[in-house]
Design a protein around this motif. Sequence first.
Motif, short mmCIF file in Angstrom:
data_model
loop_
_atom_site.label_atom_id
_atom_site.label_comp_id
_atom_site.label_asym_id
_atom_site.label_seq_id
_atom_site.Cartn_x
_atom_site.Cartn_y
_atom_site.Cartn_z
N GLY A 11 0.83 -1.20 0.00
CA GLY A 11 0.00 0.00 0.00
C GLY A 11 0.86 1.25 0.00
N PHE A 12 0.29 2.35 -0.50
CA PHE A 12 1.06 3.58 -0.64
C PHE A 12 1.68 4.06 0.66
N ALA A 13 0.92 4.06 1.74
CA ALA A 13 1.44 4.59 3.01
C ALA A 13 2.73 3.89 3.42
N ASP A 14 2.74 2.57 3.43
CA ASP A 14 3.93 1.83 3.85
C ASP A 14 5.07 1.98 2.85
N GLU A 15 4.76 1.91 1.57
CA GLU A 15 5.81 2.00 0.55
C GLU A 15 6.47 3.38 0.54
N LEU A 16 5.67 4.44 0.69
CA LEU A 16 6.22 5.79 0.72
C LEU A 16 6.99 6.04 2.01
N GLN A 17 6.51 5.51 3.12
CA GLN A 17 7.22 5.64 4.40
C GLN A 17 8.61 5.02 4.32
N GLU A 18 8.73 3.92 3.62
CA GLU A 18 10.01 3.21 3.47
C GLU A 18 11.08 4.11 2.84
N LEU A 19 10.68 5.04 1.99
CA LEU A 19 11.65 5.94 1.35
C LEU A 19 12.46 6.75 2.35
N HIS A 20 11.90 7.03 3.52
CA HIS A 20 12.59 7.81 4.54
C HIS A 20 13.82 7.08 5.09
N TYR A 21 13.90 5.79 4.90
CA TYR A 21 14.97 4.99 5.49
C TYR A 21 15.97 4.44 4.48
N LEU A 22 15.76 4.73 3.19
CA LEU A 22 16.60 4.16 2.15
C LEU A 22 17.49 5.21 1.51
N LYS A 23 18.62 4.75 0.96
CA LYS A 23 19.54 5.63 0.25
C LYS A 23 20.06 4.91 -0.98
N GLY A 24 20.58 5.67 -1.92
CA GLY A 24 21.26 5.10 -3.09
C GLY A 24 20.38 4.19 -3.93
N ALA A 25 20.96 3.05 -4.30
CA ALA A 25 20.28 2.10 -5.19
C ALA A 25 18.99 1.56 -4.57
N ARG A 26 18.98 1.36 -3.26
CA ARG A 26 17.76 0.85 -2.61
C ARG A 26 16.64 1.88 -2.68
N PHE A 27 16.99 3.16 -2.57
CA PHE A 27 16.01 4.24 -2.68
C PHE A 27 15.43 4.27 -4.09
N GLN A 33 9.57 0.43 -7.64
CA GLN A 33 8.51 -0.45 -7.15
C GLN A 33 7.19 0.32 -7.02
N ILE A 34 7.28 1.55 -6.52
CA ILE A 34 6.07 2.35 -6.34
C ILE A 34 5.42 2.65 -7.68
N THR A 35 6.22 3.01 -8.69
CA THR A 35 5.62 3.32 -10.00
C THR A 35 5.10 2.06 -10.68
N TYR A 36 5.71 0.92 -10.42
CA TYR A 36 5.30 -0.33 -11.06
C TYR A 36 4.06 -0.93 -10.40
N TYR A 37 4.04 -0.97 -9.07
CA TYR A 37 2.96 -1.65 -8.35
C TYR A 37 1.86 -0.72 -7.84
N GLY A 38 2.12 0.58 -7.78
CA GLY A 38 1.14 1.52 -7.24
C GLY A 38 -0.12 1.60 -8.09
N GLU A 39 -1.17 2.06 -7.48
CA GLU A 39 -2.47 2.13 -8.15
C GLU A 39 -2.60 3.42 -8.95
N PHE A 40 -1.75 3.58 -9.94
CA PHE A 40 -1.77 4.77 -10.80
C PHE A 40 -2.68 4.53 -11.99
N HIS A 41 -3.30 5.59 -12.46
CA HIS A 41 -4.12 5.52 -13.67
C HIS A 41 -3.73 6.69 -14.58
N PRO A 42 -3.77 6.48 -15.89
CA PRO A 42 -3.46 7.58 -16.80
C PRO A 42 -4.54 8.66 -16.69
N ILE A 43 -4.12 9.91 -16.77
CA ILE A 43 -5.07 11.03 -16.72
C ILE A 43 -5.67 11.20 -18.11
N GLU A 44 -6.97 11.17 -18.18
CA GLU A 44 -7.67 11.29 -19.46
C GLU A 44 -7.32 12.62 -20.12
#
Length: 106
Positions: A11-27, A33-44
């Motif tokens: 879910g977005f909350a957990d995945e975005l929170q994780e960014l606060h603890y990562l650096k470099g390649a892991r970040f 991962q967020i862009t691939y698995y997140g619930e994004f939709h194209p804007i009409e």
Amino acid sequence: MLVAEGYSWRGFADELQELHYLKGARFINQLKQITYYGEFHPIEGETNIYSAVGEESDDYENLLNAARKAVEHGYCVFILPNPKGIRTADFIFPYRRLYLRAQGSV
């Protein structure tokens, strides 16, 4: 795009929170991962703009205008939600092999 096999979206909350603890390649990998698995939709009616934010958001029009400017400069834009209690950027810009995040402003 390389993504982790067997990855479990939390879910977005957990995945975005994780960014606060990562650096470099892991970040960077977390942004992918967020862009691939997140619930994004194209804007009409838009090109290269994807959103996980509803049009009812107070900032939606400003976010959309900032995203349009980024697209004019060759970016693909993912508009991020702002889960309660988590400070996040407004956008992710995948650009070539880089993944950037940014706070919006028009």
